[in-house]
Design an enzyme around this catalytic site. Structure first.
Site, PDB file in Angstrom:
ATOM      1  N   GLU A   1     -32.024 -53.679   0.440  1.00 34.46           N
ATOM      2  CA  GLU A   1     -32.343 -52.970  -0.799  1.00 34.46           C
ATOM      3  C   GLU A   1     -31.550 -53.599  -1.934  1.00 34.46           C
ATOM      4  O   GLU A   1     -30.621 -54.376  -1.681  1.00 34.46           O
ATOM      5  CB  GLU A   1     -31.990 -51.482  -0.641  1.00 34.46           C
ATOM      6  CG  GLU A   1     -32.779 -50.802   0.459  1.00 34.46           C
ATOM      7  CD  GLU A   1     -32.410 -49.330   0.647  1.00 34.46           C
ATOM      8  OE1 GLU A   1     -31.425 -48.868   0.033  1.00 34.46           O
ATOM      9  OE2 GLU A   1     -33.122 -48.651   1.414  1.00 34.46           O
TER      10      GLU A   1
ATOM     11  N   GLY B   1     -27.106 -54.732   1.360  1.00 33.94           N
ATOM     12  CA  GLY B   1     -27.380 -55.965   2.089  1.00 33.94           C
ATOM     13  C   GLY B   1     -26.676 -55.908   3.427  1.00 33.94           C
ATOM     14  O   GLY B   1     -27.181 -55.364   4.395  1.00 33.94           O
TER      15      GLY B   1
ATOM     16  N   TRP C   1     -35.983 -58.478  -1.356  1.00 33.19           N
ATOM     17  CA  TRP C   1     -35.873 -59.722  -0.584  1.00 33.19           C
ATOM     18  C   TRP C   1     -36.718 -59.675   0.686  1.00 33.19           C
ATOM     19  O   TRP C   1     -36.310 -60.197   1.718  1.00 33.19           O
ATOM     20  CB  TRP C   1     -34.412 -60.047  -0.208  1.00 33.19           C
ATOM     21  CG  TRP C   1     -33.357 -59.800  -1.236  1.00 33.19           C
ATOM     22  CD1 TRP C   1     -32.276 -58.980  -1.125  1.00 33.19           C
ATOM     23  CD2 TRP C   1     -33.269 -60.372  -2.545  1.00 33.19           C
ATOM     24  NE1 TRP C   1     -31.530 -59.021  -2.262  1.00 33.19           N
ATOM     25  CE2 TRP C   1     -32.111 -59.865  -3.158  1.00 33.19           C
ATOM     26  CE3 TRP C   1     -34.068 -61.287  -3.273  1.00 33.19           C
ATOM     27  CZ2 TRP C   1     -31.722 -60.213  -4.444  1.00 33.19           C
ATOM     28  CZ3 TRP C   1     -33.676 -61.633  -4.559  1.00 33.19           C
ATOM     29  CH2 TRP C   1     -32.510 -61.104  -5.125  1.00 33.19           C
TER      30      TRP C   1
ATOM     31  N   ASP D   1     -31.522 -58.943  16.047  1.00 31.27           N
ATOM     32  CA  ASP D   1     -31.117 -59.876  17.095  1.00 31.27           C
ATOM     33  C   ASP D   1     -32.193 -60.949  17.286  1.00 31.27           C
ATOM     34  O   ASP D   1     -31.902 -62.152  17.371  1.00 31.27           O
ATOM     35  CB  ASP D   1     -30.882 -59.109  18.395  1.00 31.27           C
ATOM     36  CG  ASP D   1     -30.598 -60.028  19.563  1.00 31.27           C
ATOM     37  OD1 ASP D   1     -31.405 -60.054  20.510  1.00 31.27           O
ATOM     38  OD2 ASP D   1     -29.580 -60.739  19.510  1.00 31.27           O
TER      39      ASP D   1
ATOM     40  N   GLN E   1     -26.264 -86.309  -0.007  1.00 31.36           N
ATOM     41  CA  GLN E   1     -25.251 -87.302  -0.398  1.00 31.36           C
ATOM     42  C   GLN E   1     -25.705 -88.710  -0.025  1.00 31.36           C
ATOM     43  O   GLN E   1     -25.577 -89.662  -0.801  1.00 31.36           O
ATOM     44  CB  GLN E   1     -23.925 -86.959   0.298  1.00 31.36           C
ATOM     45  CG  GLN E   1     -22.715 -87.684  -0.236  1.00 31.36           C
ATOM     46  CD  GLN E   1     -22.300 -87.181  -1.606  1.00 31.36           C
ATOM     47  OE1 GLN E   1     -22.704 -86.106  -2.040  1.00 31.36           O
ATOM     48  NE2 GLN E   1     -21.496 -87.965  -2.303  1.00 31.36           N
TER      49      GLN E   1
ATOM     50  N   GLU F   1     -30.340 -62.468   7.646  1.00 33.76           N
ATOM     51  CA  GLU F   1     -30.225 -62.067   9.067  1.00 33.76           C
ATOM     52  C   GLU F   1     -28.762 -61.893   9.474  1.00 33.76           C
ATOM     53  O   GLU F   1     -28.398 -62.182  10.607  1.00 33.76           O
ATOM     54  CB  GLU F   1     -30.885 -63.130   9.970  1.00 33.76           C
ATOM     55  CG  GLU F   1     -32.027 -62.556  10.775  1.00 33.76           C
ATOM     56  CD  GLU F   1     -33.147 -62.089   9.900  1.00 33.76           C
ATOM     57  OE1 GLU F   1     -33.328 -60.854   9.774  1.00 33.76           O
ATOM     58  OE2 GLU F   1     -33.852 -62.919   9.310  1.00 33.76           O
TER      59      GLU F   1
END
Lengths: 394, 82
Positions: A126, A130, A155, A235, A332, A359
């Site tokens: 929300e 998080g 999100w 999970d 790089q 996650e």
């Protein structure tokens, strides 16, 4: 102990790789620029059975073992992390329903999810919530034969196109899980644009304004929404993301091997410069290490071992931080070209950074892993005394 | 069932540090367990005792204490044996 893929797994890895090389890689940069995954590609994913990867064959799924599912995530992730995240969230919801749905929910939803006829998304985060997921503010109340949801989610991966959401809300102060179809009255879906990475993952906000859903859309039981439904889904999500990160890093490595074999500076191919080789060797070793951690997690998942939960956390933590490092080095190595949208490594870096946040952030994984380590250590130092004390108390 | 109790206690011991968990103590209210614990407990019971924890079993009273877990197992294994 034998650590190798079975012939079937090797064969299926080739299948996945060919699909990604042909269908995903040629267009992934464009999807990233346009912040859009075309429905035709999602349909192709569905036709291959990848959206039903973990669901039982009886429901039309491919019933993949955990290692095979992991390899699928690696290969899709090698092509496009946005598309891999569709696999992640869709299968999170599928697995949550498979484990915790009631019979009529399983009967109604699982075959639709397996075929990809219905796309699912996971709605926990929300604007104000998080990492502190238990503190969700979205509420659910009962009104007649319906639940009424109020609040916001943010999100939400593929929220723009999902047909059904697994939404977590406080019902009388107890975290509970609900299925909310996209056309539910009182639900509005607001696209999110301009993200740092996984830009084609079509994020959305969900606004619930007295959103009405049928009472049979409660998943599992009141109060078990976070402890069981969300936990098992997260999970599964961590596992998918961990493997997806190996895919990002593998893509970086392959890009660097090619680039450094073609480009010269100081009259030498880049690959012949030692500091370049240093970054390549670190990438190779770290990708292999991450893959082994994911194999371990997958093996424990297939055996139903409770240790799989923490091992998955370790795998996700290592793979995501590793992917950011490898992608950083890849940019790089590519120099100015690495900062250009004409080369994919800049996308890999942006996508890798997202993997450290979703996650369960890197920091949350570290907290979990350390706590588990202390518990394991404390148990092993007391193990010689424990059995006698236990038996004496029975 | 005594053997089941020993196995359950051994599994739970890893989460409780120096605290000697009693058979009738509320596992969830003691403050030792985190958000992953519930799933770890489900997986342990399913693997160790070869039963499936289903939607219908999810009542906090079935998981609250060591005694409650043993009773849940008694019911589920009796059901399997019937």
């Amino acid at each position: 102990m034998k650590i190798e893929l079975t012939p079937q797994q090797q064969e299926i890895k080739s299948e996945f790789r060919a699909f990604v090389d042909q269908e995903i890689i040629p267009c992934a940069n464009r999807y990233d620029r346009e912040e859009h995954t075309p429905p035709e590609l999602i349909k192709k994913l569905a036709q291959k059975g990848y959206l039903g990867a973990v669901l039982p064959k009886a429901n039309g799924g491919r019933e993949m073992d955990a290692i095979t599912y992991g390899i699928l995530n690696e290969e899709i992730g090698r092509g496009c992390s946005s598309l891999r995240s569709l696999l992640t969230v869709h299968n999170m919801v599928s697995q949550a329903l498979l484990k915790w749905g009631n019979n009529s929910q399983k009967e109604y939803w699982l075959s639709q999810l397996a075929s990809g006829e219905t796309i699912a998304a996971f709605a926990l985060s929300e604007p104000n919530v998080g990492s502190d997921a238990k503190s969700i503010e979205t509420t659910a109340t009962i009104s007649g034969n319906s639940y009424v949801l109020n609040g916001q989610k943010k999100w939400i991966t593929y929220g723009q196109i999902a047909d059904v959401f697994l939404v977590f809300a406080q019902w009388e102060g107890k975290p509970s899980a609900f299925l909310v179809e996209k056309d539910s009255p009182g639900l509005s879906v607001v696209p999110i644009h301009g993200m740092l990475g996984t830009r084609a993952s079509m994020l959305a906000e969900l606004h619930f304004n007295n959103c009405l859903i049928p009472q049979e859309n409660l998943v599992c039981r009141q109060g078990f929404g976070f402890s069981h439904v969300a936990s098992s889904a997260l999970d599964a999500g961590r596992y998918s993301v961990g493997w997806g990160c190996i895919g990002i890093a593998q893509a970086c490595l392959e890009a660097c091997i090619q680039y450094t074999s073609e480009r010269k500076q100081f009259d030498l191919y880049l690959k012949d410069h030692q500091l370049i080789r240093q970054m390549i060797s670190e990438a190779i070793a770290n990708i292999k290490a991450a893959r082994l951690l994911c194999y371990q997690a997958g093996y424990l998942k297939d055996t139903g071992d409770p240790k799989s939960i923490v091992e998955t956390s370790i795998a996700k933590y290592f793979a995501s931080t590793m992917a950011t490092k490898v992608a950083n080095d890849a940019v790089q190595i590519h120099g100015g070209n690495g900062c250009s949208s004409e080369y994919s490594v800049q996308r890999y870096l942006r996508d890798a950074k997202i993997m450290e946040i979703i996650e369960g952030s890197t920091q949350i994984q570290q907290i979990t892993i350390a706590e588990s380590g202390y518990q394991e250590y404390m148990l092993s130092t007391k193990s010689s005394k424990k059995p006698q004390k236990l038996i004496a108390r029975i | 069932m005594q053997e089941s109790k020993v196995k359950i206690k051994h599994f739970l011991a890893q989460f409780f540090g120096d605290h000697n968990l009693q058979d009738d103590e509320d596992i969830f209210s003691l403050g030792f367990v985190n958000s992953m614990f519930a799933m770890q407990l489900v997986l342990f019971i399913e693997k160790e005792f070869q039963v499936t924890i289903e939607n219908e079993d999810l009542d906090l009273d079935n998981f609250k204490t060591i005694n409650a877990l043993v009773n849940l197992l008694k019911r589920k294994t009796a059901f399997l044996e019937a």
